[in-house]
Design a protein around this motif. Structure first.
Motif, PDB file in Angstrom:
ATOM      1  N   THR A 132      42.747  41.889  39.733  1.00 57.48           N
ATOM      2  CA  THR A 132      41.484  42.983  40.231  1.00 57.48           C
ATOM      3  C   THR A 132      40.496  42.932  39.059  1.00 57.48           C
ATOM      4  OG1 THR A 132      43.322  44.083  41.202  1.00 57.48           O
ATOM      5  CG2 THR A 132      41.161  45.001  41.184  1.00 57.48           C
ATOM      6  N   GLU A 133      40.831  42.549  37.836  1.00 57.31           N
ATOM      7  CA  GLU A 133      39.715  42.582  36.960  1.00 57.31           C
ATOM      8  C   GLU A 133      38.759  41.451  37.073  1.00 57.31           C
ATOM      9  OE1 GLU A 133      41.468  43.290  32.755  1.00 57.31           O
ATOM     10  OE2 GLU A 133      39.767  42.081  32.237  1.00 57.31           O
ATOM     11  N   PHE A 134      39.389  40.515  37.381  1.00 57.36           N
ATOM     12  CA  PHE A 134      38.582  39.183  37.466  1.00 57.36           C
ATOM     13  C   PHE A 134      37.700  39.300  38.892  1.00 57.36           C
ATOM     14  CE2 PHE A 134      38.370  34.967  39.756  1.00 57.36           C
ATOM     15  CZ  PHE A 134      37.528  34.220  38.546  1.00 57.36           C
ATOM     16  N   LEU A 135      38.358  39.769  40.048  1.00 60.46           N
ATOM     17  CA  LEU A 135      37.423  39.840  41.073  1.00 60.46           C
ATOM     18  C   LEU A 135      36.352  40.881  41.018  1.00 60.46           C
ATOM     19  CD1 LEU A 135      39.719  40.506  44.270  1.00 60.46           C
ATOM     20  CD2 LEU A 135      38.502  38.281  43.651  1.00 60.46           C
ATOM     21  N   GLN A 136      36.695  41.756  40.158  1.00 60.46           N
ATOM     22  CA  GLN A 136      35.697  42.947  39.593  1.00 60.46           C
ATOM     23  C   GLN A 136      34.484  42.219  38.958  1.00 60.46           C
ATOM     24  OE1 GLN A 136      36.309  46.962  38.885  1.00 60.46           O
ATOM     25  NE2 GLN A 136      34.057  46.962  38.840  1.00 60.46           N
ATOM     26  N   GLU A 137      34.912  41.442  37.958  1.00 58.72           N
ATOM     27  CA  GLU A 137      33.907  40.777  37.242  1.00 58.72           C
ATOM     28  C   GLU A 137      32.997  39.966  38.108  1.00 58.72           C
ATOM     29  OE1 GLU A 137      35.789  38.494  34.334  1.00 58.72           O
ATOM     30  OE2 GLU A 137      36.738  40.256  33.502  1.00 58.72           O
ATOM     31  N   CYS A 138      33.525  39.088  39.111  1.00 60.08           N
ATOM     32  CA  CYS A 138      32.933  38.397  39.871  1.00 60.08           C
ATOM     33  C   CYS A 138      32.046  39.225  40.849  1.00 60.08           C
ATOM     34  CB  CYS A 138      33.755  37.698  40.847  1.00 60.08           C
ATOM     35  SG  CYS A 138      34.914  36.505  39.917  1.00 60.08           S
ATOM     36  N   LEU A 139      32.434  40.297  41.436  1.00 57.47           N
ATOM     37  CA  LEU A 139      31.874  40.863  42.803  1.00 57.47           C
ATOM     38  C   LEU A 139      31.218  42.171  42.303  1.00 57.47           C
ATOM     39  CD1 LEU A 139      34.953  40.151  45.198  1.00 57.47           C
ATOM     40  CD2 LEU A 139      32.579  39.112  45.095  1.00 57.47           C
ATOM     41  N   SER A 140      30.978  42.529  41.074  1.00 56.60           N
ATOM     42  CA  SER A 140      30.385  43.895  40.990  1.00 56.60           C
ATOM     43  C   SER A 140      29.266  43.995  41.340  1.00 56.60           C
ATOM     44  CB  SER A 140      30.665  44.296  39.471  1.00 56.60           C
ATOM     45  OG  SER A 140      29.936  43.350  38.608  1.00 56.60           O
ATOM     46  N   ASN A 141      28.363  42.865  40.978  1.00 63.61           N
ATOM     47  CA  ASN A 141      26.702  42.720  41.434  1.00 63.61           C
ATOM     48  C   ASN A 141      26.666  42.527  42.860  1.00 63.61           C
ATOM     49  OD1 ASN A 141      26.126  43.519  38.831  1.00 63.61           O
ATOM     50  ND2 ASN A 141      26.083  41.204  38.214  1.00 63.61           N
TER      51      ASN A 141
ATOM     52  N   VAL B 203      33.074  34.284  44.005  1.00 65.75           N
ATOM     53  CA  VAL B 203      34.358  33.974  43.555  1.00 65.75           C
ATOM     54  C   VAL B 203      34.352  32.579  43.162  1.00 65.75           C
ATOM     55  CG1 VAL B 203      36.813  33.902  43.266  1.00 65.75           C
ATOM     56  CG2 VAL B 203      35.699  35.889  44.058  1.00 65.75           C
ATOM     57  N   GLN B 204      33.916  31.411  44.181  1.00 68.13           N
ATOM     58  CA  GLN B 204      34.081  29.993  44.208  1.00 68.13           C
ATOM     59  C   GLN B 204      33.180  29.892  42.807  1.00 68.13           C
ATOM     60  OE1 GLN B 204      34.021  28.062  47.812  1.00 68.13           O
ATOM     61  NE2 GLN B 204      35.396  29.664  48.575  1.00 68.13           N
ATOM     62  N   GLN B 205      31.760  30.342  42.873  1.00 67.73           N
ATOM     63  CA  GLN B 205      30.877  30.009  41.736  1.00 67.73           C
ATOM     64  C   GLN B 205      31.318  30.508  40.471  1.00 67.73           C
ATOM     65  OE1 GLN B 205      28.102  32.952  40.920  1.00 67.73           O
ATOM     66  NE2 GLN B 205      28.548  31.660  38.995  1.00 67.73           N
ATOM     67  N   GLU B 206      32.006  31.567  40.271  1.00 75.00           N
ATOM     68  CA  GLU B 206      32.303  32.062  39.054  1.00 75.00           C
ATOM     69  C   GLU B 206      33.568  31.133  38.715  1.00 75.00           C
ATOM     70  OE1 GLU B 206      31.464  34.364  36.813  1.00 75.00           O
ATOM     71  OE2 GLU B 206      29.679  34.526  38.191  1.00 75.00           O
ATOM     72  N   LEU B 207      34.516  30.667  39.533  1.00 79.60           N
ATOM     73  CA  LEU B 207      35.580  29.554  39.228  1.00 79.60           C
ATOM     74  C   LEU B 207      35.282  28.343  38.466  1.00 79.60           C
ATOM     75  CD1 LEU B 207      38.232  30.367  42.008  1.00 79.60           C
ATOM     76  CD2 LEU B 207      38.539  30.785  39.508  1.00 79.60           C
ATOM     77  N   CYS B 208      33.803  28.204  38.753  1.00 75.42           N
ATOM     78  CA  CYS B 208      33.134  26.996  38.042  1.00 75.42           C
ATOM     79  C   CYS B 208      33.152  26.985  36.706  1.00 75.42           C
ATOM     80  CB  CYS B 208      31.890  26.353  38.832  1.00 75.42           C
ATOM     81  SG  CYS B 208      32.027  25.839  40.640  1.00 75.42           S
ATOM     82  N   ARG B 209      32.896  28.267  36.187  1.00 70.13           N
ATOM     83  CA  ARG B 209      32.530  28.270  34.834  1.00 70.13           C
ATOM     84  C   ARG B 209      33.661  28.142  33.784  1.00 70.13           C
ATOM     85  NH1 ARG B 209      28.137  31.680  34.140  1.00 70.13           N
ATOM     86  NH2 ARG B 209      27.620  33.187  35.559  1.00 70.13           N
ATOM     87  N   PRO B 210      33.401  27.673  32.668  1.00 69.59           N
ATOM     88  CA  PRO B 210      34.427  26.897  31.919  1.00 69.59           C
ATOM     89  C   PRO B 210      35.215  27.974  31.515  1.00 69.59           C
ATOM     90  CG  PRO B 210      32.202  26.509  30.874  1.00 69.59           C
ATOM     91  CD  PRO B 210      32.046  27.314  32.205  1.00 69.59           C
ATOM     92  N   GLY B 211      36.563  27.836  31.536  1.00 72.46           N
ATOM     93  CA  GLY B 211      37.578  28.624  31.263  1.00 72.46           C
ATOM     94  C   GLY B 211      38.160  29.270  32.553  1.00 72.46           C
ATOM     95  N   ALA B 212      37.599  29.379  33.604  1.00 74.20           N
ATOM     96  CA  ALA B 212      37.884  30.472  34.940  1.00 74.20           C
ATOM     97  C   ALA B 212      39.172  29.853  35.545  1.00 74.20           C
ATOM     98  CB  ALA B 212      36.683  30.686  35.587  1.00 74.20           C
TER      99      ALA B 212
ATOM    100  N   GLU C 266      41.197  27.809  33.945  1.00 75.75           N
ATOM    101  CA  GLU C 266      42.162  27.956  33.009  1.00 75.75           C
ATOM    102  C   GLU C 266      42.741  29.226  32.565  1.00 75.75           C
ATOM    103  OE1 GLU C 266      39.223  26.551  33.018  1.00 75.75           O
ATOM    104  OE2 GLU C 266      39.530  24.310  32.778  1.00 75.75           O
ATOM    105  N   ARG C 267      42.142  30.251  33.222  1.00 77.46           N
ATOM    106  CA  ARG C 267      42.704  31.795  33.034  1.00 77.46           C
ATOM    107  C   ARG C 267      44.016  31.697  33.730  1.00 77.46           C
ATOM    108  NH1 ARG C 267      39.106  36.755  33.419  1.00 77.46           N
ATOM    109  NH2 ARG C 267      40.554  38.515  34.085  1.00 77.46           N
ATOM    110  N   PHE C 268      43.970  30.976  34.876  1.00 74.50           N
ATOM    111  CA  PHE C 268      45.162  30.956  35.862  1.00 74.50           C
ATOM    112  C   PHE C 268      46.018  29.843  36.000  1.00 74.50           C
ATOM    113  CE2 PHE C 268      41.192  33.305  37.977  1.00 74.50           C
ATOM    114  CZ  PHE C 268      41.847  34.498  37.793  1.00 74.50           C
ATOM    115  N   ILE C 269      45.577  28.895  35.588  1.00 72.34           N
ATOM    116  CA  ILE C 269      46.254  27.522  35.626  1.00 72.34           C
ATOM    117  C   ILE C 269      46.474  26.946  34.217  1.00 72.34           C
ATOM    118  CG2 ILE C 269      46.534  25.101  36.657  1.00 72.34           C
ATOM    119  CD1 ILE C 269      46.605  26.907  38.807  1.00 72.34           C
TER     120      ILE C 269
END
Ligand code: ADP
Ligand code: MG
Length: 490
Positions: A83-92, A323-332, A334-337
């Motif tokens: 939820t924290e990741f989703l919130q970071e992605c979608l808050s704006n 969310v797909q755009q945020e997953l492109c960021r370095p480390g995103a 890797e946070r999960f995989i």
């Protein structure tokens, strides 16, 4: 330009004969849909748009995206449950996008009162195009030669209402037939078997089993009217073949408003007295699907119930373009995989994507869009086609919104340049002709699990949709693209 027919040349008469016979096969196999004029009943149906022949796909490139699908399924499941990741992605996004705000608010309500059903079910489709870098031309003499640098690049990861698995399932057989009567020699493995309907049905049955009440039903939540009913029916028929004790019901939001309820004692979702094990959303992904606040109340009721949702609200939110755009960021990723090779294989399918949030980072995206608009697609957080902005339309649009927070509701994506080929597109009411086409390849996946437990994770087949070169959008229901299958080349 490349074509599966390679050096075979066909007379006009021969083509007409192949078209006639192949069309009948398409009808015979039930690759059909309701008409735009009568979308609400199946008395009148027509064949779905399809290509006469399959399109060339490098065997290795398809194998690669198929092999990473289960990892992609897991990645998206984990992102959705963080939820924290989703919130970071979608808050704006939720500050400026009322539709996603309403979905987000449902997530908050459910989280606050305690999740009634920890298990989510996803019937996903991961869409790619075969990117050939600009400036590469296909060898004109050998025709079917493969450009050196084909790379599968992800277009989007669909987490709700991924369609056409039903209609496309029999098409490989039709294409084996059309190729054969055209005189093309091939091995069966080049036009591989494919049955996403069966695999998606298995996913629904696994969800039903995980719910644990043999008398409970699987509910298909559909549009009103629902033109794509027959695509859904094939999945329903495969559920029947897999386990005929599973009862399947269909309902629209309106039906649910009138006849659905959530039992107070145990939070079970009920329609017409029947407990619902799995709600399979084939609607609910676009603002127009909610005709009134009542439909939103129904969505909330479903999410608060203990039925397994396909998708759950967090899956739907994880499927947004943001969310797909945020997953492109370095480390995103890797946070999960944690496996570096797998994370890299996933990352290699990403095209460049940029945030357009207020601030320096987003300003860089805006600058790129203004400098070379033809290289980009501007995407709002919407599903279902017809929402993106392409090429020269980007500048005037961005000019209007660049000084307001409204721009946070969009992301910028590098435009993919897919490998152009030639094929015949067959659409009801239109003359056929040889056209330059580009193809989009979807890989289906099924995931069932809770926060920390994976119950089922599978690769579930493929879909190809082809459209005329130069068309930006690709909707099948609106007549832009045609069902297709891959012809594998080495
Ligand atoms: P939707 O959720 O509306 O289907 P998509 O992101 O899938 O949105 O975009 C719709 C269509 O636009 C795709 O099917 C594809 O044909 C085209 N498209 C989307 N992104 C790109 C891209 N980066 N490059 C080229 N074409 C794209
Ligand atoms: Mg799409």
């Amino acid at each position: 330009m490349a074509t599966v027919l390679d050096k075979i040349s066909l007379s006009e008469r021969k083509i007409q004969e192949i078209v006639k016979k192949t069309k009948e096969h398409v009808l015979l196999y039930g690759i059909i849909m309701r008409t735009a004029e009568s979308p609400g009943n199946s008395d009148k149906v027509q064949h779905a748009p399809f290509t006469l022949f399959p399109c060339l796909v490098p065997r290795g490139a398809l194998a690669k995206v198929k092999s990473i699908q289960v990892h992609f399924n897991r990645l998206m499941h984990m992102a959705a449950h963080d939820t924290e990741f989703l919130q970071e992605c979608l808050s704006n996004v939720v500050k400026v996008d009322d539709f996603n705000k309403r979905l987000w608010d449902i997530l908050l309500v459910v989280a606050e009162e305690g999740v009634a059903q920890p298990v989510s079910l996803g019937l996903f489709r991961n869409d790619y195009m075969m990117d050939v870098k600009q400036g590469t031309s296909v060898d004109q003499t050998t025709q079917a030669s493969i450009p050196e640098n084909i790379q599968m690049k992800q277009i989007e990861f669909n987490m709700i209402a991924s369609s056409f698995g039903g209609l496309v399932s029999p098409l490989y057989n039709v294409h084996r037939y059309s190729l054969t009567i055209a005189g093309k020699k091939f091995d069966d493995s080049q036009v591989p078997e494919n049955n996403p309907a069966k695999e998606l049905a298995k996913g629904l049955v696994e969800g039903w089993k995980a719910y644990g009440n043999k008398r409970a039903c699987v509910l298909f939540l559909v549009s009103d009217p629902e033109r794509n009913t027959l695509d859904q029916r094939r999945i329903d028929a495969e559920i029947f073949s897999c386990d005929r004790t599973v009862s399947v019901k269909y309902a629209t939001f309106r039906d649910m408003n009138d006849r659905g309820s959530k039992r107070i004692s145990d939070k079970a979702l009920v329609i017409d007295g029947c407990e619902v094990a799995v709600v399979y959303f084939r609607t609910g992904y676009s603002p127009e699907d909610y005709s009134s606040d009542k439909d939103w109340d129904t969505r909330l009721m479903i999410e608060r119930s203990k039925a397994i949702k396909c998708p759950s609200i967090q899956y739907q939110l994880a499927g947004t373009k943001k969310v797909q755009q945020e997953l492109c960021r370095p480390g995103a990723v890797e946070r999960f995989i944690k496996d570096a090779d797998i994370a890299l294989a996933i990352r290699e399918t990403f095209a460049y994507q940029y945030s357009l949030d207020m601030g320096e980072d987003g300003d860089r995206g805006i600058e790129k869009a203004f400098a070379n608009p033809q290289n980009y697609v501007l995407k709002p957080n919407r599903e279902g086609g017809g929402n993106n902005i392409y090429g020269e339309d980007i500048k005037p649009f961005l000019t209007k919104i660049m000084n307001s927070t409204e721009r946070s509701g969009y992301i910028l994506m590098e435009k993919i340049h897919p490998w152009p080929q030639t094929n015949y597109l067959l659409k009801v009411g239109l003359d056929i002709s040889l056209q330059n086409v580009i193809s989009e390849i979807g890989i289906y996946g099924v995931y069932l699990g809770s926060d920390d437990t994976e119950i089922y994770n599978s690769l579930a087949g493929h879909l190809v949709r082809s459209k005329t070169l130069g068309t930006d959008e690709g909707g099948l229901m609106v007549g832009l693209s045609c069902l297709d299958t891959p012809f594998l080349i080495d």
